[in-house]
Design a protein around this motif. Sequence first.
Motif, short mmCIF file in Angstrom:
data_model
loop_
_atom_site.label_atom_id
_atom_site.label_comp_id
_atom_site.label_asym_id
_atom_site.label_seq_id
_atom_site.Cartn_x
_atom_site.Cartn_y
_atom_site.Cartn_z
N ALA A 72 0.83 -1.20 0.00
CA ALA A 72 0.00 0.00 0.00
C ALA A 72 0.87 1.25 0.00
CB ALA A 72 -0.93 -0.01 1.21
N MET A 73 1.92 1.25 0.81
CA MET A 73 2.82 2.40 0.85
C MET A 73 3.55 2.56 -0.48
SD MET A 73 5.94 3.18 3.54
CE MET A 73 7.06 1.98 2.81
N PHE A 74 4.03 1.46 -1.07
CA PHE A 74 4.72 1.53 -2.35
C PHE A 74 3.81 2.12 -3.43
CE2 PHE A 74 7.54 -2.35 -1.21
CZ PHE A 74 8.26 -1.57 -0.34
N ALA A 75 2.55 1.72 -3.41
CA ALA A 75 1.62 2.19 -4.44
C ALA A 75 1.44 3.70 -4.35
CB ALA A 75 0.28 1.48 -4.30
N VAL A 76 1.25 4.22 -3.14
CA VAL A 76 1.03 5.66 -2.97
C VAL A 76 2.29 6.45 -3.32
CG1 VAL A 76 0.48 7.47 -1.29
CG2 VAL A 76 -0.78 5.30 -1.26
N VAL A 77 3.43 6.01 -2.78
CA VAL A 77 4.68 6.71 -3.06
C VAL A 77 5.04 6.62 -4.54
CG1 VAL A 77 7.16 6.74 -2.59
CG2 VAL A 77 5.54 6.42 -0.71
N GLY A 78 4.80 5.46 -5.15
CA GLY A 78 5.10 5.30 -6.56
C GLY A 78 4.28 6.21 -7.45
N VAL A 79 2.99 6.33 -7.14
CA VAL A 79 2.15 7.23 -7.92
C VAL A 79 2.61 8.68 -7.75
CG1 VAL A 79 -0.19 8.19 -8.10
CG2 VAL A 79 0.15 5.72 -7.95
N ALA A 80 2.97 9.05 -6.52
CA ALA A 80 3.40 10.43 -6.28
C ALA A 80 4.71 10.74 -6.99
CB ALA A 80 3.54 10.67 -4.78
N LEU A 81 5.69 9.82 -6.92
CA LEU A 81 7.00 10.08 -7.50
C LEU A 81 7.01 9.90 -9.02
CD1 LEU A 81 9.48 8.36 -5.00
CD2 LEU A 81 9.04 10.79 -5.26
N LEU A 82 6.56 8.73 -9.46
CA LEU A 82 6.68 8.39 -10.87
C LEU A 82 5.52 8.92 -11.71
CD1 LEU A 82 8.52 6.32 -9.32
CD2 LEU A 82 8.12 4.77 -11.21
N GLY A 83 4.32 8.91 -11.10
CA GLY A 83 3.16 9.31 -11.87
C GLY A 83 2.91 10.82 -11.86
N LEU A 84 3.02 11.43 -10.69
CA LEU A 84 2.72 12.85 -10.56
C LEU A 84 3.96 13.73 -10.54
CD1 LEU A 84 -0.10 12.60 -7.86
CD2 LEU A 84 -0.33 12.63 -10.35
N LEU A 121 -6.14 3.97 2.97
CA LEU A 121 -7.20 3.76 1.98
C LEU A 121 -6.82 2.64 1.01
CD1 LEU A 121 -9.94 4.80 0.95
CD2 LEU A 121 -8.69 6.37 -0.54
N VAL A 122 -5.56 2.67 0.54
CA VAL A 122 -5.11 1.61 -0.36
C VAL A 122 -5.05 0.27 0.37
CG1 VAL A 122 -3.21 0.82 -1.82
CG2 VAL A 122 -3.84 3.23 -1.79
N LEU A 123 -4.57 0.28 1.62
CA LEU A 123 -4.49 -0.97 2.38
C LEU A 123 -5.87 -1.57 2.60
CD1 LEU A 123 -2.91 -3.06 3.98
CD2 LEU A 123 -3.03 -1.54 5.96
N LEU A 124 -6.86 -0.76 2.92
CA LEU A 124 -8.22 -1.28 3.10
C LEU A 124 -8.73 -1.93 1.82
CD1 LEU A 124 -9.85 1.55 5.26
CD2 LEU A 124 -9.14 -0.73 6.00
N GLY A 125 -8.40 -1.31 0.68
CA GLY A 125 -8.80 -1.92 -0.59
C GLY A 125 -8.12 -3.26 -0.81
N LEU A 126 -6.84 -3.35 -0.49
CA LEU A 126 -6.11 -4.60 -0.65
C LEU A 126 -6.65 -5.67 0.30
CD1 LEU A 126 -2.49 -3.19 -0.99
CD2 LEU A 126 -3.82 -4.30 -2.78
N PHE A 131 -0.65 9.13 5.48
CA PHE A 131 -1.16 7.97 6.19
C PHE A 131 -2.58 7.63 5.76
CE2 PHE A 131 1.51 6.86 10.11
CZ PHE A 131 2.69 7.17 9.44
N ALA A 132 -3.39 8.64 5.52
CA ALA A 132 -4.76 8.38 5.05
C ALA A 132 -4.73 7.70 3.69
CB ALA A 132 -5.53 9.69 4.98
#
Length: 411
Positions: free
Chosen positions: A357-369, A394-399, A389-390
């Motif tokens: 979940a953390m990798f997904a959020v950080v990856g979108v922020a760094l690589l995507g945005l 959110l991503v973790l709850l989805g997973l 953290f929110a």
Amino acid sequence: MAVLDAPAPPVPSAPVARPRPVAPAAPPVAAPTARPRRARDPFVDVVRALGTLGVVLLHWLMAEATWDGRTLLVGNALGHGAGWLVTWLQPLALLFFAAGASAGYQRGAAVVGGRGWAGTVLARLRATARPVGAFVGAWALAVAALLAVGVPDDAVWRMARMAPQLLWFLAVWVVLMALTPLLRAAWRRWRWGALAVAVALPLALDALRFGLPGELTGMLAWANVLLAWAAPFLAGIAYAAERTAPRRPTLDPDADPLAGRGARLLLAAGAVAAVAATAVLVAAGPYPLSLVGMPGDEISNLGPPTAPVVAHAVAQVCLVLLFRGALVRRAATGAGERAVGALARRSMTVYLWHLTAMFAVVGVALLGLGQELPAAWGADWWASRPVWFAAYLLVLLGLVRVFGHFEDRRR
């Protein structure tokens, strides 16, 4: 976790009055003995929940990465300034204590039921293989998909190497589960002596590692990956054994084998002494300040576990046992009960997927945005923690929603 409650005594049926019996009356028929029912020890669930939440929060605080368009550099936010203080909250000893208590209860139930331990271990392995298999399979598909859509290879493979590192815990747990009958027998025979030996062995091996030169001692030190965590695991087994002893055959939350004044004083003294020992060992060296591995440190206190980590584990076990009553009361009703119950059902899924979940959020922020992460411990870093953290949550709850059913034991 599961133990057998004491069965209720048989209750004879009332005799039937017959004015002129023509045949001998049937003897009273005893009511069938109540079947044993299984119960959960709420304290074990609370300790496991605390350990799981501690691991998640500690890892989420570590997020630090930069991306220059070609190379993904990963650091550790807790490696700056006084961030090492946060690492002293690392809760791995709690997870191993809870695992040991669960194994102790299962071993006790197997002995009462006349079942072999190998079957119990295989059943637990099958139950664990489902969420782990789903995790590995999903990551394999994700790597292929990310590479296919053009995500830079360096970033994809860096995350793919980091995500499975969590599985080391399960490897150690499997070995300790297999050794549970021996550990339980050691506690029943030698009692506190067995615990003393369990703590002394990794300390002695660590002393050899740093006291004697040579590659052999360095290689032997890796045995502490098992020995260091065997100490809290054995403490959990001892706790379960005392809770299910013949003189205390139920899982009543009020039946605390360590509720006496003498036991509480011993636990408090043990916690204070263990924390003091951890501080002295770190101050005297050669151990680093952080109780987890940090980039740039010559030594990691977790790879393999060192003497400060063993002392820290003793302190954590003493503290949770000291505050057992308060922890159980907080988790017995209301929101605490619901939260602990939810984590008890999905602890493995949360543990496996929280880094993803953390990798997904950080990856979108760094690589995507194309954003940069705020500098650790600065004003922007503190102000943005709730937002990050929110997003992680959110991503973790989805997973958990997608992969949680693999942990369902009814399957």
